[in-house]
Scaffold this motif. Sequence first.
Motif, PDB file in Angstrom:
ATOM      1  N   HIS A 157      43.271  45.300  39.442  1.00  0.00           N
ATOM      2  CA  HIS A 157      42.426  44.210  39.918  1.00  0.00           C
ATOM      3  C   HIS A 157      41.551  44.626  41.100  1.00  0.00           C
ATOM      4  CE1 HIS A 157      41.219  40.175  41.183  1.00  0.00           C
ATOM      5  NE2 HIS A 157      41.623  40.506  42.403  1.00  0.00           N
ATOM      6  N   THR A 162      35.415  42.848  40.474  1.00  0.00           N
ATOM      7  CA  THR A 162      34.550  41.885  39.787  1.00  0.00           C
ATOM      8  C   THR A 162      33.762  42.555  38.665  1.00  0.00           C
ATOM      9  OG1 THR A 162      34.301  40.801  41.937  1.00  0.00           O
ATOM     10  CG2 THR A 162      32.970  39.946  40.160  1.00  0.00           C
ATOM     11  N   SER A 163      34.425  43.310  37.855  1.00  0.00           N
ATOM     12  CA  SER A 163      33.888  43.974  36.648  1.00  0.00           C
ATOM     13  C   SER A 163      32.961  45.162  36.921  1.00  0.00           C
ATOM     14  CB  SER A 163      33.175  42.964  35.734  1.00  0.00           C
ATOM     15  OG  SER A 163      31.914  42.593  36.231  1.00  0.00           O
ATOM     16  N   GLU A 187      40.932  44.545  32.567  1.00  0.00           N
ATOM     17  CA  GLU A 187      41.445  44.431  33.924  1.00  0.00           C
ATOM     18  C   GLU A 187      42.955  44.307  33.892  1.00  0.00           C
ATOM     19  OE1 GLU A 187      40.313  40.851  35.884  1.00  0.00           O
ATOM     20  OE2 GLU A 187      41.207  41.423  37.824  1.00  0.00           O
ATOM     21  N   THR A 271      29.475  38.445  36.771  1.00  0.00           N
ATOM     22  CA  THR A 271      30.695  37.663  36.641  1.00  0.00           C
ATOM     23  C   THR A 271      31.894  38.584  36.403  1.00  0.00           C
ATOM     24  OG1 THR A 271      30.503  37.433  34.245  1.00  0.00           O
ATOM     25  CG2 THR A 271      29.354  35.805  35.600  1.00  0.00           C
ATOM     26  N   GLU A 272      33.099  38.018  36.539  1.00  0.00           N
ATOM     27  CA  GLU A 272      34.303  38.804  36.288  1.00  0.00           C
ATOM     28  C   GLU A 272      34.451  39.164  34.810  1.00  0.00           C
ATOM     29  OE1 GLU A 272      37.800  37.004  37.838  1.00  0.00           O
ATOM     30  OE2 GLU A 272      37.232  37.285  39.945  1.00  0.00           O
TER      31      GLU A 272
END
Length: 320
Positions: A157, A162-163, A187, A271-272
């Motif tokens: 994580h 956040t990707s 993730e 975005t995540e």
Amino acid sequence: MASRSHRSPSPGRRRNALVAATVAAAVALVAVLIVAFRPDDSTAADPAAATAVAGTRATPTPTTPEPKTSSPTPTPSAATRSSSPTPTAAAASPRSSATAATNPREPRKASGAAPLAGRIKPGVSYDGVATFYDVGNGDGACLYGPTDDVMTAAMNHTDYETSKACGAYILVRAANGASVTVRITNECPLPCAPGQLDLSPQAFAKLADPVKGRIPITWSLLSPSTSDTVSIRYKTGSTRYWCAIQAIGHRNPLARLEVETSAGWRELPRTEYNYFLSEQGSGCGGTTRITDIYGEQLEIAGLGVRPDVVQSTRVQFARH
């Protein structure tokens, strides 16, 4: 006896009259000569004063006139020379400068540094542990969709960031010397610790016997050789008024995605789930610009809003 008034002049007076007559004649002769040899009125004017009226520097008229040629060759003035300059190398070949000014679509490449890298930086070896999980059809938090590629991994994580780790190629090494290259597609949520990689079962088996379940590793970022090019996909529900855009198949981690609007380039938030979101529809269906962590930019035009369709391009980031 004759009167006094009729007496003849004395010799002295006659001499005085003769002298006066002679002087008068001489004066008259000088006056005639002055009139005869007087210069013309036009040449008597002051040349310096006349030239000053014209607004230029006064130059006395020479006493001896300069010779004139019948067909003088004109000398170009400074204004004439500047309007018709001799062509230079730059003027003779304006294509290069015009291309630089009018062709902003040329890819801009960066050097070996990675100024836009996040937590994962090239040339750095990270310590951690490797585990493995059931990857199912190969899809994950990065939302790349199902895949036949079994050499994949889920990033912890913290380093997922956040990707930002999505699509990165990672070289993983075990203590026994074995290694494997994986692509980040998912993730690993907490409590996965920083440095931890959750591998596909096939990738873990390249490093150690799966019965071990957990092994120490080191890993580092790769910029691999690939024949693939980048693709663009709009998320389900995307229109001209709201859209989410994803880049797929990039060799190096993606740092940002921008869309071209009437006001210029606009960077979209990430975005995540690994899409770049335009909530007000700015740039949806227009030219897209992607930038990798090395600063190289690629512009992609001509792709319409086609939700859930992977649209191929002809571009790819440089290898590092």
